[in-house]
Each structure stands twice: as C-alpha cells, then as structure tokens.
Design a protein around this motif. Structure first.
Motif, PDB file in Angstrom:
ATOM      1  N   ALA A  11       0.850  -1.185   0.000  1.00 19.61           N
ATOM      2  CA  ALA A  11       0.000   0.000   0.000  1.00 19.61           C
ATOM      3  C   ALA A  11       0.886   1.234   0.000  1.00 19.61           C
ATOM      4  O   ALA A  11       2.051   1.182   0.412  1.00 19.61           O
ATOM      5  CB  ALA A  11      -0.922   0.004   1.213  1.00 19.61           C
ATOM      6  N   GLU A  15      -3.047   5.070   2.457  1.00 16.74           N
ATOM      7  CA  GLU A  15      -4.053   4.110   2.012  1.00 16.74           C
ATOM      8  C   GLU A  15      -4.469   3.177   3.152  1.00 16.74           C
ATOM      9  O   GLU A  15      -3.981   3.303   4.283  1.00 16.74           O
ATOM     10  CB  GLU A  15      -3.519   3.318   0.825  1.00 16.74           C
ATOM     11  CG  GLU A  15      -3.335   4.163  -0.420  1.00 16.74           C
ATOM     12  CD  GLU A  15      -2.892   3.361  -1.630  1.00 16.74           C
ATOM     13  OE1 GLU A  15      -3.086   3.841  -2.761  1.00 16.74           O
ATOM     14  OE2 GLU A  15      -2.367   2.241  -1.457  1.00 16.74           O
ATOM     15  N   SER A  16      -5.367   2.257   2.829  1.00 16.36           N
ATOM     16  CA  SER A  16      -5.923   1.343   3.832  1.00 16.36           C
ATOM     17  C   SER A  16      -5.748  -0.107   3.406  1.00 16.36           C
ATOM     18  O   SER A  16      -5.695  -0.421   2.212  1.00 16.36           O
ATOM     19  CB  SER A  16      -7.415   1.622   4.032  1.00 16.36           C
ATOM     20  OG  SER A  16      -7.650   2.935   4.475  1.00 16.36           O
ATOM     21  N   ASN A  83      -6.089   2.085   8.549  1.00 13.18           N
ATOM     22  CA  ASN A  83      -6.278   3.293   7.751  1.00 13.18           C
ATOM     23  C   ASN A  83      -5.094   4.231   7.917  1.00 13.18           C
ATOM     24  O   ASN A  83      -4.322   4.116   8.879  1.00 13.18           O
ATOM     25  CB  ASN A  83      -7.563   3.993   8.168  1.00 13.18           C
ATOM     26  CG  ASN A  83      -8.796   3.143   7.922  1.00 13.18           C
ATOM     27  OD1 ASN A  83      -8.924   2.482   6.894  1.00 13.18           O
ATOM     28  ND2 ASN A  83      -9.722   3.161   8.878  1.00 13.18           N
TER      29      ASN A  83
END
Length: 124
Positions: A11, A15-16, A83
């Motif tokens: 990621a 981002e998550s 998150n």
C-alpha cells in the motif's frame, strides 16, 4: 488449532488495508486475540487486541485512531482495519490467541497459538 492471516500486501502511505485472522480448532469465545507485528531488525510489537468474550479492545500508541480491531464470532474471524497507513507500519503481521492475558486484553505471547503471518509493506 489454526490461525490463518490474510489481507496483507503493498500500500502507499495514506491508504488502507484490512487484515483477517481466521481461527479454527479452539473455542473462539474463550480467547483473547491480538495482532502483533515485526519489522526487520525490530522487536515484535503488540498492535491491537480484542477479547472475543466481551469485545474489549487494546491499541498500541502508534496505531491509535488509525487502526480498528473487530471480531465476528460466527465466522471465528478477527479483523484489523488499517487506515492512514504509514511507512513505519511495514512489517509482518501475526495474529495470536490465548486464554491467558499478558497485558490489557492481549494474549500471552509465550504460550499463545500463532498464525504464519502476512506481510504489509507501506511505501512513501
């Protein structure tokens, strides 16, 4: 007894990702389940834990406000919603389960059941 992690990957910062830990072979509701991570060259760190019995949770200071742990007793699965990921969140994430506590609602790592881990890599 088996704990199987999934959901790791690559990621970008901000981002998550959502990790899953599916349990089998033991009474889910009797156990405290935690997510731990280990980065290269660093000690293992407790990230977040949950009591399967009453839903009480623990978060490490570095992830408070960004990560959310939850459990689904019907699926015998614990989730970690991550998150606002940061590069320092990079590491191998493991889930562990035990009926005994180490601190807060985190399982005793020296006797817990452990999964095989899932890699999370966050790029800047």
């Amino acid at each position: 007894v088996q704990l199987v992690e999934s959901g790791g990957g690559l990621a970008q910062a901000g981002e998550s990702l959502r990790l899953s830990c599916e349990a089998s072979g033991f009474t889910f509701d009797d156990h405290f389940i935690g997510w731990f991570r280990q980065a290269p060259g660093k000690e293992r760190e407790g990230v977040s834990c949950i009591s399967s019995n009453d839903g009480a949770t623990y978060y490490g200071d570095t992830v408070k406000g960004r990560f959310t742990i939850s459990s689904d007793a019907a699926k015998k699965t614990v989730y970690l919603e991550m998150n606002a990921l940061k590069p320092e969140d990079t590491g191998v994430y493991y889930c562990a389960a035990d009926t005994a506590l180490d601190y807060s609602v985190c399982p005793r790592s020296d006797r817990a059941y452990w999964g095989q881990g899932t890699q999370v890599t966050v790029s800047s």
